[in-house]
Design a protein around this motif. Structure first.
Motif, PDB file in Angstrom:
ATOM      1  N   ASP A   1       0.297  47.026  43.602  1.00 41.18           N
ATOM      2  CA  ASP A   1      -0.984  46.605  43.037  1.00 41.18           C
ATOM      3  C   ASP A   1      -2.117  47.445  43.627  1.00 41.18           C
ATOM      4  OD1 ASP A   1      -1.564  45.530  45.568  1.00 41.18           O
ATOM      5  OD2 ASP A   1      -1.289  43.459  44.922  1.00 41.18           O
ATOM      6  N   ARG A   2      -3.329  47.114  43.251  1.00 42.93           N
ATOM      7  CA  ARG A   2      -4.476  47.915  43.689  1.00 42.93           C
ATOM      8  C   ARG A   2      -4.789  47.755  45.173  1.00 42.93           C
ATOM      9  NH1 ARG A   2      -9.837  44.985  41.556  1.00 42.93           N
ATOM     10  NH2 ARG A   2      -9.009  42.896  41.270  1.00 42.93           N
ATOM     11  N   ALA A   3      -4.167  46.777  45.831  1.00 44.29           N
ATOM     12  CA  ALA A   3      -4.287  46.631  47.283  1.00 44.29           C
ATOM     13  C   ALA A   3      -3.125  47.330  47.989  1.00 44.29           C
ATOM     14  CB  ALA A   3      -4.336  45.164  47.675  1.00 44.29           C
ATOM     15  N   ASP A   4      -2.315  48.076  47.214  1.00 43.55           N
ATOM     16  CA  ASP A   4      -1.154  48.816  47.717  1.00 43.55           C
ATOM     17  C   ASP A   4      -0.058  47.894  48.241  1.00 43.55           C
ATOM     18  OD1 ASP A   4       0.256  51.158  47.977  1.00 43.55           O
ATOM     19  OD2 ASP A   4      -0.643  51.739  49.888  1.00 43.55           O
ATOM     20  N   LYS A   5       0.028  46.691  47.659  1.00 39.65           N
ATOM     21  CA  LYS A   5       1.071  45.741  48.032  1.00 39.65           C
ATOM     22  C   LYS A   5       2.173  45.773  46.978  1.00 39.65           C
ATOM     23  CE  LYS A   5      -1.862  42.752  50.672  1.00 39.65           C
ATOM     24  NZ  LYS A   5      -2.706  41.591  50.694  1.00 39.65           N
ATOM     25  N   PRO A   6       3.447  45.719  47.403  1.00 43.45           N
ATOM     26  CA  PRO A   6       4.547  45.724  46.440  1.00 43.45           C
ATOM     27  C   PRO A   6       4.561  44.453  45.587  1.00 43.45           C
ATOM     28  CG  PRO A   6       5.376  45.534  48.693  1.00 43.45           C
ATOM     29  CD  PRO A   6       3.898  45.665  48.782  1.00 43.45           C
ATOM     30  N   VAL A   7       4.894  44.640  44.314  1.00 42.98           N
ATOM     31  CA  VAL A   7       4.951  43.528  43.370  1.00 42.98           C
ATOM     32  C   VAL A   7       6.268  43.625  42.597  1.00 42.98           C
ATOM     33  CG1 VAL A   7       3.900  42.495  41.321  1.00 42.98           C
ATOM     34  CG2 VAL A   7       2.440  43.446  43.117  1.00 42.98           C
ATOM     35  N   GLN A   8       7.073  42.587  42.673  1.00 41.02           N
ATOM     36  CA  GLN A   8       8.293  42.522  41.872  1.00 41.02           C
ATOM     37  C   GLN A   8       7.863  42.192  40.438  1.00 41.02           C
ATOM     38  OE1 GLN A   8      11.421  43.159  42.949  1.00 41.02           O
ATOM     39  NE2 GLN A   8      10.522  43.682  44.914  1.00 41.02           N
ATOM     40  N   LEU A   9       7.939  43.162  39.551  1.00 41.63           N
ATOM     41  CA  LEU A   9       7.391  42.984  38.211  1.00 41.63           C
ATOM     42  C   LEU A   9       8.070  41.852  37.454  1.00 41.63           C
ATOM     43  CD1 LEU A   9       5.329  43.953  36.122  1.00 41.63           C
ATOM     44  CD2 LEU A   9       7.121  45.433  35.205  1.00 41.63           C
ATOM     45  N   ARG A  10       9.378  41.795  37.498  1.00 42.68           N
ATOM     46  CA  ARG A  10      10.084  40.744  36.764  1.00 42.68           C
ATOM     47  C   ARG A  10       9.633  39.355  37.225  1.00 42.68           C
ATOM     48  NH1 ARG A  10      16.363  41.173  36.640  1.00 42.68           N
ATOM     49  NH2 ARG A  10      15.876  42.876  35.218  1.00 42.68           N
ATOM     50  N   ALA A  11       9.527  39.153  38.527  1.00 38.96           N
ATOM     51  CA  ALA A  11       9.085  37.855  39.048  1.00 38.96           C
ATOM     52  C   ALA A  11       7.656  37.545  38.597  1.00 38.96           C
ATOM     53  CB  ALA A  11       9.173  37.843  40.571  1.00 38.96           C
ATOM     54  N   LEU A  12       6.789  38.547  38.607  1.00 38.63           N
ATOM     55  CA  LEU A  12       5.411  38.336  38.179  1.00 38.63           C
ATOM     56  C   LEU A  12       5.357  37.951  36.703  1.00 38.63           C
ATOM     57  CD1 LEU A  12       2.351  38.523  38.840  1.00 38.63           C
ATOM     58  CD2 LEU A  12       2.482  40.928  38.149  1.00 38.63           C
ATOM     59  N   LEU A  13       6.125  38.657  35.869  1.00 37.57           N
ATOM     60  CA  LEU A  13       6.087  38.409  34.430  1.00 37.57           C
ATOM     61  C   LEU A  13       6.845  37.154  34.019  1.00 37.57           C
ATOM     62  CD1 LEU A  13       6.436  42.016  32.979  1.00 37.57           C
ATOM     63  CD2 LEU A  13       4.359  40.680  33.365  1.00 37.57           C
ATOM     64  N   GLU A  14       7.744  36.676  34.881  1.00 41.00           N
ATOM     65  CA  GLU A  14       8.493  35.465  34.554  1.00 41.00           C
ATOM     66  C   GLU A  14       7.942  34.225  35.264  1.00 41.00           C
ATOM     67  OE1 GLU A  14      12.591  36.481  35.347  1.00 41.00           O
ATOM     68  OE2 GLU A  14      12.764  37.555  33.444  1.00 41.00           O
ATOM     69  N   ALA A  15       6.789  34.368  35.886  1.00 46.45           N
ATOM     70  CA  ALA A  15       6.161  33.215  36.546  1.00 46.45           C
ATOM     71  C   ALA A  15       5.807  32.161  35.507  1.00 46.45           C
ATOM     72  CB  ALA A  15       4.911  33.672  37.296  1.00 46.45           C
ATOM     73  N   ASP A  16       5.641  30.952  35.972  1.00 47.22           N
ATOM     74  CA  ASP A  16       5.358  29.839  35.061  1.00 47.22           C
ATOM     75  C   ASP A  16       3.858  29.729  34.796  1.00 47.22           C
ATOM     76  OD1 ASP A  16       5.975  27.761  33.392  1.00 47.22           O
ATOM     77  OD2 ASP A  16       6.003  26.253  34.977  1.00 47.22           O
ATOM     78  N   GLU A  17       3.326  30.760  34.162  1.00 50.72           N
ATOM     79  CA  GLU A  17       1.920  30.789  33.774  1.00 50.72           C
ATOM     80  C   GLU A  17       1.782  31.725  32.577  1.00 50.72           C
ATOM     81  OE1 GLU A  17      -0.362  32.405  37.042  1.00 50.72           O
ATOM     82  OE2 GLU A  17       0.803  34.233  37.086  1.00 50.72           O
ATOM     83  N   PRO A  18       0.784  31.510  31.750  1.00 47.57           N
ATOM     84  CA  PRO A  18       0.561  32.429  30.635  1.00 47.57           C
ATOM     85  C   PRO A  18       0.169  33.812  31.154  1.00 47.57           C
ATOM     86  CG  PRO A  18      -0.689  30.383  30.347  1.00 47.57           C
ATOM     87  CD  PRO A  18      -0.135  30.380  31.736  1.00 47.57           C
ATOM     88  N   VAL A  19       0.654  34.851  30.465  1.00 48.57           N
ATOM     89  CA  VAL A  19       0.422  36.230  30.881  1.00 48.57           C
ATOM     90  C   VAL A  19      -0.028  37.063  29.681  1.00 48.57           C
ATOM     91  CG1 VAL A  19       1.526  38.333  31.753  1.00 48.57           C
ATOM     92  CG2 VAL A  19       2.199  36.124  32.669  1.00 48.57           C
ATOM     93  N   MET A  20      -1.070  37.880  29.884  1.00 47.63           N
ATOM     94  CA  MET A  20      -1.434  38.930  28.930  1.00 47.63           C
ATOM     95  C   MET A  20      -1.272  40.253  29.654  1.00 47.63           C
ATOM     96  SD  MET A  20      -4.659  37.808  26.596  1.00 47.63           S
ATOM     97  CE  MET A  20      -4.563  36.254  25.700  1.00 47.63           C
ATOM     98  N   LEU A  21      -0.718  41.222  28.944  1.00 44.90           N
ATOM     99  CA  LEU A  21      -0.351  42.494  29.546  1.00 44.90           C
ATOM    100  C   LEU A  21      -0.802  43.630  28.645  1.00 44.90           C
ATOM    101  CD1 LEU A  21       1.780  44.063  31.554  1.00 44.90           C
ATOM    102  CD2 LEU A  21       3.306  43.825  29.604  1.00 44.90           C
ATOM    103  N   ASN A  22      -1.273  44.721  29.270  1.00 43.90           N
ATOM    104  CA  ASN A  22      -1.516  45.945  28.516  1.00 43.90           C
ATOM    105  C   ASN A  22      -1.158  47.153  29.377  1.00 43.90           C
ATOM    106  OD1 ASN A  22      -3.774  46.415  30.199  1.00 43.90           O
ATOM    107  ND2 ASN A  22      -5.261  45.866  28.632  1.00 43.90           N
ATOM    108  N   PHE A  23      -1.178  48.315  28.756  1.00 44.02           N
ATOM    109  CA  PHE A  23      -0.878  49.577  29.430  1.00 44.02           C
ATOM    110  C   PHE A  23      -2.107  50.467  29.308  1.00 44.02           C
ATOM    111  CE2 PHE A  23       3.198  47.810  28.303  1.00 44.02           C
ATOM    112  CZ  PHE A  23       3.980  48.061  29.414  1.00 44.02           C
ATOM    113  N   ILE A  24      -2.562  50.977  30.453  1.00 43.78           N
ATOM    114  CA  ILE A  24      -3.781  51.786  30.487  1.00 43.78           C
ATOM    115  C   ILE A  24      -3.583  52.964  31.426  1.00 43.78           C
ATOM    116  CG2 ILE A  24      -5.328  49.850  29.956  1.00 43.78           C
ATOM    117  CD1 ILE A  24      -5.257  50.990  33.509  1.00 43.78           C
TER     118      ILE A  24
END
Length: 191
Positions: A46-69
């Motif tokens: 992420d922008r704080a240079d912390k690792p993010v498991q993408l699958r876990a983030l996208l499968e969290a129990d919350e609504p998600v909007m995603l784009n590519f930039i």
């Protein structure tokens, strides 16, 4: 050849013109489909240079909007980022439940620091996550969402929305307005 340097006011004005054109046309200027995607098991940063498991983030129990930039994009990316920023405003207090995610398609340039500067330009709050990673992982994510193009300059405006864990993704091709995206969110979370 003399180069003219344009400042933030010019950029904001250009984005405003582009966004006004995208939103003035309203519904019907984008296509909407519902799809399932198989998410790759990759770790981005992420922008704080912390690792993010993408699958876990996208499968969290919350609504998600995603784009590519990408941050050096002068065409559709500032418009898409302005739309994301405006979705939060359109939703008001409801935005506290929505996770926004922007994934860079230019990992060679878009370092966490570069993403942080870009995020600040659009007033990104704590619910808006910006991600980058290795070129291989970014391509894997783009391929998973059927967005990959060999040349980043030929990417198209796409927004993805997943209302809840285990549900399919809604794919918007084109410029869905902040109002359209907020309505999609409200319909999904009130069912």
């Amino acid at each position: 050849m003399q180069r003219t340097r344009r400042g933030p006011a010019w950029i904001a004005g250009a984005i405003g013109v582009l966004l006004a054109g995208a939103t003035a046309k309203g519904e019907g200027e984008y296509s909407r489909s519902v799809r399932s995607y198989s998410l790759p098991d990759v770790t981005l940063v992420d922008r704080a240079d912390k690792p993010v498991q993408l699958r876990a983030l996208l499968e969290a129990d919350e609504p998600v909007m995603l784009n590519f930039i990408f941050t050096r994009c002068r065409g559709i990316c500032p418009v898409m980022s302005t739309i994301f920023s405006s979705v939060s405003k359109e939703l008001g207090p409801e935005a506290a439940k929505l996770r926004l995610i922007s994934i860079s398609i230019d990992p060679e340039t878009d370092t966490p620091k570069q993403l942080d500067v870009y995020a600040a330009r659009f007033g990104a709050g704590p619910r808006w996550t910006f991600l980058t990673g290795s070129a291989e992982d970014i391509v894997a994510v783009q391929r998973a969402f059927d967005t990959w193009r060999p040349d980043k300059m030929s990417h198209v405006p796409l927004t993805f929305f997943r209302p809840a864990r285990g549900e399919s993704w809604v794919r918007f091709e084109g410029f869905a307005s902040p109002k359209d995206l907020a309505q999609e969110y409200r319909r999904a979370v009130t069912r």
